[in-house]
Design a protein around this motif. Structure first.
Motif, PDB file in Angstrom:
ATOM      1  N   ILE A   3       0.854  -1.193   0.000  1.00 27.30           N
ATOM      2  CA  ILE A   3       0.000   0.000   0.000  1.00 27.30           C
ATOM      3  C   ILE A   3       0.891   1.245   0.000  1.00 27.30           C
ATOM      4  O   ILE A   3       2.043   1.188   0.435  1.00 27.30           O
ATOM      5  N   LYS A   4       0.349   2.357  -0.508  1.00 25.85           N
ATOM      6  CA  LYS A   4       1.203   3.548  -0.647  1.00 25.85           C
ATOM      7  C   LYS A   4       1.007   4.540   0.510  1.00 25.85           C
ATOM      8  O   LYS A   4       1.768   5.472   0.678  1.00 25.85           O
ATOM      9  N   GLN A   5      -0.034   4.325   1.319  1.00 27.93           N
ATOM     10  CA  GLN A   5      -0.351   5.246   2.406  1.00 27.93           C
ATOM     11  C   GLN A   5       0.688   5.200   3.540  1.00 27.93           C
ATOM     12  O   GLN A   5       1.330   4.171   3.748  1.00 27.93           O
ATOM     13  N   LYS A   6       0.785   6.315   4.262  1.00 27.84           N
ATOM     14  CA  LYS A   6       1.637   6.352   5.456  1.00 27.84           C
ATOM     15  C   LYS A   6       0.776   5.996   6.670  1.00 27.84           C
ATOM     16  O   LYS A   6      -0.383   6.428   6.749  1.00 27.84           O
ATOM     17  N   VAL A  29       4.297  -2.243   3.587  1.00 29.73           N
ATOM     18  CA  VAL A  29       4.805  -0.864   3.548  1.00 29.73           C
ATOM     19  C   VAL A  29       6.324  -0.895   3.735  1.00 29.73           C
ATOM     20  O   VAL A  29       6.876  -1.898   4.197  1.00 29.73           O
ATOM     21  N   ASN A  30       6.981   0.226   3.401  1.00 25.41           N
ATOM     22  CA  ASN A  30       8.412   0.367   3.703  1.00 25.41           C
ATOM     23  C   ASN A  30       8.531   1.049   5.064  1.00 25.41           C
ATOM     24  O   ASN A  30       7.567   1.656   5.541  1.00 25.41           O
ATOM     25  N   SER A  31       9.724   0.982   5.648  1.00 27.14           N
ATOM     26  CA  SER A  31       9.899   1.552   6.991  1.00 27.14           C
ATOM     27  C   SER A  31       9.637   3.067   7.017  1.00 27.14           C
ATOM     28  O   SER A  31       9.190   3.596   8.027  1.00 27.14           O
ATOM     29  N   ASN A  32       9.879   3.749   5.898  1.00 29.73           N
ATOM     30  CA  ASN A  32       9.630   5.196   5.905  1.00 29.73           C
ATOM     31  C   ASN A  32       8.143   5.559   5.798  1.00 29.73           C
ATOM     32  O   ASN A  32       7.768   6.721   5.792  1.00 29.73           O
ATOM     33  N   GLN A  33       7.289   4.534   5.714  1.00 25.76           N
ATOM     34  CA  GLN A  33       5.831   4.795   5.691  1.00 25.76           C
ATOM     35  C   GLN A  33       5.204   4.634   7.078  1.00 25.76           C
ATOM     36  O   GLN A  33       3.995   4.805   7.222  1.00 25.76           O
ATOM     37  N   ILE A  34       6.009   4.254   8.077  1.00 24.95           N
ATOM     38  CA  ILE A  34       5.445   4.039   9.419  1.00 24.95           C
ATOM     39  C   ILE A  34       6.002   5.044  10.416  1.00 24.95           C
ATOM     40  O   ILE A  34       7.204   5.320  10.442  1.00 24.95           O
ATOM     41  N   TYR A  35       5.090   5.581  11.230  1.00 26.58           N
ATOM     42  CA  TYR A  35       5.462   6.502  12.321  1.00 26.58           C
ATOM     43  C   TYR A  35       4.820   5.922  13.575  1.00 26.58           C
ATOM     44  O   TYR A  35       3.594   5.842  13.676  1.00 26.58           O
ATOM     45  N   GLY A  36       5.659   5.475  14.513  1.00 27.99           N
ATOM     46  CA  GLY A  36       5.112   4.866  15.735  1.00 27.99           C
ATOM     47  C   GLY A  36       5.208   5.797  16.928  1.00 27.99           C
ATOM     48  O   GLY A  36       6.121   6.620  16.994  1.00 27.99           O
ATOM     49  N   THR A  37       4.264   5.679  17.855  1.00 25.46           N
ATOM     50  CA  THR A  37       4.385   6.457  19.096  1.00 25.46           C
ATOM     51  C   THR A  37       4.180   5.537  20.306  1.00 25.46           C
ATOM     52  O   THR A  37       3.512   4.517  20.219  1.00 25.46           O
ATOM     53  N   THR A  38       4.786   5.953  21.418  1.00 24.96           N
ATOM     54  CA  THR A  38       4.587   5.265  22.703  1.00 24.96           C
ATOM     55  C   THR A  38       4.383   6.347  23.761  1.00 24.96           C
ATOM     56  O   THR A  38       4.484   7.542  23.459  1.00 24.96           O
TER      57      THR A  38
END
Ligand SMILES: NC(=O)c1ccc[n+]([C@@H]2O[C@H](COP(=O)([O-])OP(=O)(O)OC[C@H]3O[C@@H](n4cnc5c(N)ncnc54)[C@H](OP(=O)(O)O)[C@@H]3O)[C@@H](O)[C@H]2O)c1
Length: 271
Positions: A3-6, A29-38
């Protein structure tokens, strides 16, 4: 399928980790498409190192920079997170929540804008790509958004879609809690094997593989489990004696009641 979405994964705990691991491993997805938070920064940094993704504690930024916002925090944290990301929510963003007992209506009401919200109930077997996820779309979701969500959760196992949200309590009781029931069955079968002289290690392997094999037979053949059971039950053989003991112990009724009670509990928590 890629998928192309972030994607912003808000709350990278057990389930968040599993999701990221599977999404990357299966190249959804590629790693630059994911933003994680904790919640804690040190945890965010560990996630950043582990997956080579952007990760911090800024939910608003994560939501602002993503097309899909996947809520993977504990249910009681959901209202607070929704308040934080609210300023950047618009029709172009898709909100997916995996929080147990939180309805799409609850999220839609709190956001108070016409935002697509999809509720997902995955289970812990997602860790080994054998998860079972049920999706339930909210009122502003279109087919494409549902398709994208299907792609995301297909990377961690099987996916089904339902439209009657009241059934999500049964889903939670059956497939959400399901792995726990199978652990108990495997544990008990193992004890049985040990009681009759097998080593614990061997007994556990035989028990787990038999449960796995039985499950695969049901899914692959599509046959009714009763038919499959009949096929392996030789007249006056060994299996029928085992089955009779299970009937005597109320095995079926116990499992039916387990789903009944767990569903009631899920309904109660949802309220
Ligand atoms: N586990 C399951 O089998 C399962 C199955 C189906 C659905 N679910 C649902 O999945 C959700 C997550 O469960 P889990 O087992 O993965 O929980 P978990 O391991 O406790 O993870 C929760 C994560 O949320 C983070 N967090 C807490 N407050 C936050 C905030 N304000 N902003 C951003 N992140 C925050 C925590 O950060 P820190 O690490 O810094 O504390 C932690 O990483 C729950 O809603 C649960 O109902 C779980």
């Amino acid at each position: 399928m890629k998928i192309k979405q972030k994607i912003a994964i808000i709350g990278v705990g057990k389930m968040g980790n599993t999701m990221i691991d599977s999404l990357l491993r299966n190249q959804v997805v590629n790693s630059n498409q994911i933003y994680g938070t904790t919640f804690r920064m040190d945890n965010a940094k560990k996630i950043e190192e582990k997956f080579q993704i952007k990760s911090d504690t800024d939910n608003l930024q994560a939501a602002a920079q993503s097309d899909i916002i996947l809520l993977a925090v504990k249910p009681q944290i959901i209202p607070q997170v929704l308040r934080q990301v609210d300023p950047v929510l618009n029709k172009g963003k898709l909100v997916i929540s995996i929080a147990a007992a939180i309805s799409t209506r609850f999220i839609e009401k709190q956001i108070n804008k016409e935002i697509p919200v999809i509720r997902a109930m995955p289970n812990i077997a997602s860790l080994v790509n054998e998860g079972m996820t049920v999706l339930c779309p909210g009122q502003f979701v279109d087919d494409e958004q549902l398709e994208i969500t299907l792609n995301i959760f297909s990377s961690i196992g099987k996916v089904e879609i339902i439209h009657r949200e009241e059934l999500m309590d049964v889903v939670t009781a059956l497939s959400g809690s399901g792995p726990a029931y199978s652990y108990m069955m495997i544990e008990s079968l193992t004890d049985g094997g040990v009681r009759m002289g097998l080593s614990r290690e061997l007994a556990r392997k035989l028990a787990a593989q038999s449960v796995l094999g039985g499950a695969k037979m049901v899914l692959k053949t599509g046959l009714h489990p009763a038919l499959l059971k009949d096929e392996v039950t030789t007249p006056a053989g060994v299996t029928i004696d085992g089955l009779m003991e299970l009937e005597d112990g109320g095995f079926r009724v116990a499992l039916i009641k387990a789903i009944d009670h767990a569903t009631q509990k899920s309904k109660q928590i949802s309220k």
